[in-house]
Design a protein around this motif. Structure first.
Motif, PDB file in Angstrom:
ATOM      1  N   PRO A 126       6.260   4.700   5.433  1.00  0.00           N
ATOM      2  CA  PRO A 126       4.993   4.570   6.159  1.00  0.00           C
ATOM      3  C   PRO A 126       3.800   4.837   5.246  1.00  0.00           C
ATOM      4  O   PRO A 126       3.857   5.710   4.372  1.00  0.00           O
ATOM      5  CB  PRO A 126       5.103   5.637   7.250  1.00  0.00           C
ATOM      6  CG  PRO A 126       6.571   5.876   7.406  1.00  0.00           C
ATOM      7  CD  PRO A 126       7.156   5.692   6.040  1.00  0.00           C
ATOM      8  N   THR A 154      -1.021  -1.084  11.956  1.00  0.00           N
ATOM      9  CA  THR A 154       0.233  -0.758  12.641  1.00  0.00           C
ATOM     10  C   THR A 154       1.431  -1.018  11.739  1.00  0.00           C
ATOM     11  O   THR A 154       2.349  -0.191  11.641  1.00  0.00           O
ATOM     12  CB  THR A 154       0.353  -1.576  13.932  1.00  0.00           C
ATOM     13  OG1 THR A 154      -0.744  -1.261  14.798  1.00  0.00           O
ATOM     14  CG2 THR A 154       1.668  -1.284  14.639  1.00  0.00           C
ATOM     15  N   GLN A 201       1.451   1.729   8.891  1.00  0.00           N
ATOM     16  CA  GLN A 201       1.740   3.090   9.340  1.00  0.00           C
ATOM     17  C   GLN A 201       3.119   3.228   9.964  1.00  0.00           C
ATOM     18  O   GLN A 201       3.706   4.316   9.934  1.00  0.00           O
ATOM     19  CB  GLN A 201       0.675   3.530  10.347  1.00  0.00           C
ATOM     20  CG  GLN A 201      -0.707   3.712   9.764  1.00  0.00           C
ATOM     21  CD  GLN A 201      -1.682   4.308  10.757  1.00  0.00           C
ATOM     22  OE1 GLN A 201      -1.337   4.578  11.903  1.00  0.00           O
ATOM     23  NE2 GLN A 201      -2.914   4.517  10.325  1.00  0.00           N
ATOM     24  N   GLN A 202       3.653   2.125  10.495  1.00  0.00           N
ATOM     25  CA  GLN A 202       4.958   2.182  11.149  1.00  0.00           C
ATOM     26  C   GLN A 202       6.053   1.529  10.307  1.00  0.00           C
ATOM     27  O   GLN A 202       7.095   1.157  10.828  1.00  0.00           O
ATOM     28  CB  GLN A 202       4.864   1.528  12.520  1.00  0.00           C
ATOM     29  CG  GLN A 202       3.920   2.237  13.467  1.00  0.00           C
ATOM     30  CD  GLN A 202       3.871   1.624  14.854  1.00  0.00           C
ATOM     31  OE1 GLN A 202       4.662   0.760  15.211  1.00  0.00           O
ATOM     32  NE2 GLN A 202       2.930   2.083  15.676  1.00  0.00           N
ATOM     33  N   ASP A 203       5.806   1.394   9.013  1.00  0.00           N
ATOM     34  CA  ASP A 203       6.846   0.855   8.149  1.00  0.00           C
ATOM     35  C   ASP A 203       8.108   1.705   8.289  1.00  0.00           C
ATOM     36  O   ASP A 203       8.030   2.935   8.242  1.00  0.00           O
ATOM     37  CB  ASP A 203       6.371   0.863   6.695  1.00  0.00           C
ATOM     38  CG  ASP A 203       7.363   0.179   5.765  1.00  0.00           C
ATOM     39  OD1 ASP A 203       7.284  -1.041   5.611  1.00  0.00           O
ATOM     40  OD2 ASP A 203       8.243   0.887   5.220  1.00  0.00           O
TER      41      ASP A 203
END
Length: 573
Positions: A256, A247, A250-252
Motif C-alpha cells: 500500500p 484508492t 492505498q489499497q494495493d
C-alpha cells in the motif's frame, strides 16, 4: 488472494541486479529507423502511431507543444510499458518568437506523508529491489498531465481538447500490439503483471499474454482521455479519476502507498532555468537538477573538448577510453551531489567549473583505466548514492512550421511501472529513483526520500544551438541511468565525427557509470573488448537498448531519425 513475493525470487535471481539490461531487442536493422525529411516540420517518436498523430497535428499548423501532447497521449496507449499520463516528464523548448531555450520540470513528487524510511522494513533494512518497485508504495504524484497543460497554456496553438482525438479513436477502435510490447510481456519483464488484478487482465486476456499483431482496445483509457480533454488537469488531479488512483494506491494488496487526493490536487510543474554550456562552436542545453542529465553531459563534453577527436575512429579503443574516463568522472559527481535543488543545494556551478574539470581531465590522458573515480570535493560533502534507474522511458522530438522545437523525455520508470492500473493507464514507480537506504542520520544521502521532493533522474532531453544561436539539433533517449552516456556519445558523433543521424544512431553503444565498461554485444568489433581489457578495464557485453529520437536542421529543412534498436519512426513535411 495476495500475490506472493517468493513467486518471483527465481526471476530476481535470473536477472540479478543489472536491471538496466533487461529489455530485449525489438529491432534488428542497423540503419536509423524511419529517417525522414521535412521542409517545414518534423516529428520523431518511439511508436509509428504516435509519430503519425504528431505529424498530423503539425500539418494542421499545430505547434511543437501541441504535437508533443498528441504523441504522448497515443504513447500512453501504444507504448504503455514506457510512459504515459500516470508518469512524469522533462521538456526542453525552443521558443522561436523569444529566441530562447526554456525547460519544464514535470517530474513526479513524493507524497506528503512520505519519509526517508519509505523503503525500509520493520528492522530498518532496505526492502529488496522487487519489493520496492511493484505496488502502491513506489507511486509518486504523476506530473505529465499538469506539465503538458502548462506548456500548452503558453505555447499551444490548437485547442487542448483536439489534441486527444487520435488517442481516443485508437483506444476505442483498437491498435495493433507491437513486437516490443509483446516481447516484454512474453519475458514477464515486470513481475507485478503476474499479480491478479486490472493490469494482468488487460495484458493477459484469457490468461495469455498479448502477442504481436493482436488488436487491443482500451475503453477505460478512452474515458479518461475524454475527461482530461474536456476538463484539463482537473479531470485528472481531482474528481472521480483522482479518487480511483488514490484508492488503487492505498489499497494495493502487497505494498500500500501514501498517495492522497491532496497530493494530486496540489501538484505543480516547474519552469526551471535550462543548463547550457559551450562545446566546440555549439551551445548544448539540457535539464538542470533534479535531472542529473544536463550536468553530467556537460561535464563529459567539457572533459573531452581539449582532445582532438577528428583523427580517431568513433569505434576505436582510443575513443572508447577517452569517453569512458570522462563518463566515470561525471557519474562520480552525479552519484554524490545530484538531487532535487528545492531540498538539497546542488553545486552545479562548481561541477561545471572549467578549471575544476581541467584538473580532473588529467585522467583522460593516462593510458589505462583509472578505476573507480572519486567525486569532486565541494563544500557540500555527502555520501555517494548509486541508486539504479530503470530503462523503460520514451523520448520524442518535434519541430513546427514557426520554428519552435521540443525535446521531451517521459517515463513511468520500470517497464509497466508499479503495475497499479487505473483508468486504463499504469501508474509510475518513480519513487524508487530515490535512495532506498537514506543513509546514516549524521550523513543522509542527497537523494533520500522526503515529502514533496522530486527524485533524481538521468533523463536528458537536449537542444543544441548552432554558432548563430539557432536550434540545430534536438535529441534524447530512454535507458535509465545509461541515458547520459547514450546522449553524450551521439552528440560527439554528430558534432566531432560529423556523422549523419543514421550513422550516429547505428554506432555501437558505450556505457561507463564509474563501475565497469559496458559494450553493446551485437554491434561491437570483437577486437575492442580485448583491447580495453589490456588497458585495465573490467569489460562486460550485453544489450544496450538506447532509443534515441532526434531531429536536425539542414539547409533543406529538418532531418528526423529514430534509433534502430526500438520501434520509433520519424515523419515530416
Amino acid at each position: 488472494m495476495k500475490w506472493r513475493w517468493w513467486a518471483v525470487l527465481g526471476w530476481v535471481t535470473a536477472v540479478g541486479l543489472a536491471a538496466e539490461e533487461l529489455e530485449p531487442e525489438a529491432a534488428t536493422g542497423f540503419e536509423a529507423r524511419g529517417q525522414a525529411q521535412g521542409a517545414e516540420y518534423m516529428a520523431a517518436t518511439a511508436n509509428p502511431l504516435a509519430t503519425r498523430a504528431a505529424a498530423e497535428i503539425l500539418a494542421k499548423g499545430g505547434s511543437a507543444v501541441d504535437a508533443a501532447i498528441a504523441a504522448q497521449m497515443v504513447l500512453t496507449l501504444t507504448e504503455p510499458q514506457s510512459s504515459g499520463i500516470g508518469g512524469g516528464l522533462f521538456m526542453l523548448l525552443w521558443d522561436a518568437k523569444a529566441e530562447q531555450v526554456l525547460s519544464l520540470d514535470g517530474r513526479e513528487v513524493a507524497p506528503a506523508k512520505a519519509s526517508p524510511e519509505l523503503f525500509l522494513d520493520e528492522k530498518g533494512q532496505p526492502l529488496s529491489w522487487v519489493e520496492s518497485v511493484v505496488g502502491g508504495r513506489a507511486v509518486g504524484v504523476p506530473g505529465a498531465v499538469a506539465a503538458l497543460y502548462e506548456a500548452h497554456l503558453g505555447y499551444g496553438k490548437l485547442p487542448w481538447s483536439s489534441l486527444f482525438d487520435e488517442a481516443i479513436t485508437l483506444a476505442e477502435q483498437g491498435f495493433e500490439v507491437s513486437p516490443r510490447l509483446a516481447g516484454l510481456l512474453a519475458r514477464e519483464f515486470n513481475p507485478g503483471l503476474k499479480r491478479p488484478g486490472v493490469a494482468h487482465d488487460y495484458f493477459a486476456p484469457n490468461g495469455q499474454w498479448l502477442r504481436a499483431g493482436d488488436t487491443l482496445t482500451n475503453s477505460a483509457l478512452a474515458l479518461s482521455l475524454k475527461r482530461i480533454a474536456a476538463q484539463g488537469p482537473k479531470g485528472f488531479y481531482q474528481g472521480e479519476l483522482a479518487q480511483q488512483m488514490v484508492t488503487a494506491v492505498q489499497q494495493d494488496p502487497d505494498r500500500p502507498g501514501l498517495l492522497t487526493l491532496e497530493d494530486l490536487a496540489s501538484y505543480r510543474p516547474q519552469w526551471r532555468q535550462p543548463l547550457c554550456s559551450a562545446y566546440r562552436r555549439h551551445q548544448v542545453c539540457g535539464m538542470a537538477p533534479p535531472s542529473s542529465g544536463g550536468v553530467a553531459i556537460a561535464q563529459i563534453l567539457t572533459l573531452l573538448e581539449p582532445h582532438d577527436l577528428s583523427g580517431i575512429s568513433p569505434t576505436s579503443a582510443d575513443f572508447t577510453h577517452l569517453f569512458s574516463q570522462a563518463s566515470r568522472i561525471a557519474y562520480a559527481d552525479r552519484n554524490r551531489y545530484a538531487a532535487d535543488p528545492d531540498f538539497i543545494p546542488v553545486p552545479v556551478r562548481q561541477m561545471l567549473d572549467r578549471d575544476y574539470l581541467k584538473g580532473r581531465g588529467s585522467a583522460l590522458t593516462a593510458a589505462r583505466d583509472g578505476g573507480t573515480a572519486l567525486p569532486g570535493q565541494f563544500q557540500q560533502q555527502r555520501a555517494p548514492d548509486s541508486t539504479e534507474e530503470l530503462s523503460s522511458t520514451t523520448h520524442l522530438v518535434m519541430a513546427d512550421k514557426a520554428g519552435n522545437v521540443v525535446s521531451l523525455t517521459s517515463s513511468i520508470e520500470m517497464g509497466f511501472g508499479s503495475t497499479v492500473m487505473v483508468g486504463g493507464f499504469l501508474l509510475n514507480n518513480q519513487l524508487t529513483d530515490f535512495a532506498r537506504d537514506p543513509g546514516p542520520a549524521n550523513a543522509p544521502l542527497a537523494n533520500r526520500v522526503e515529502a514533496g521532493k522530486r527524485p533524481r533522474s538521468s533523463m536528458s532531453p537536449t537542444l543544441v544551438l548552432n554558432p548563430a544561436g539557432e536550434p540545430w539539433l534536438a535529441i534524447g533517449s530512454p535507458g535509465g541511468s545509461r541515458i547520459i552516456g547514450y546522449v553524450s556519445q551521439a552528440l560527439v558523433a554528430l558534432m566531432d565525427f560529423q556523422l549523419s543521424p543514421a550513422e550516429a544512431l547505428a554506432l555501437p553503444r558505450i556505457s561507463h557509470r564509474n563501475d565497469y565498461l559496458m559494450l553493446e554485444s551485437e554491434r561491437t568489433d570483437p577486437a575492442l573488448p580485448k583491447a580495453m581489457e589490456a588497458m585495465g578495464y573490467e569489460v562486460r557485453q550485453g544489450a544496450l537498448n538506447s532509443g534515441i529520437q532526434l531531429l536536425m536542421r539542414t539547409e533543406q529543412g529538418w532531418v528526423g531519425a529514430a534509433d534502430p534498436r526500438r520501434e520509433g519512426t520519424a515523419a515530416g513535411g
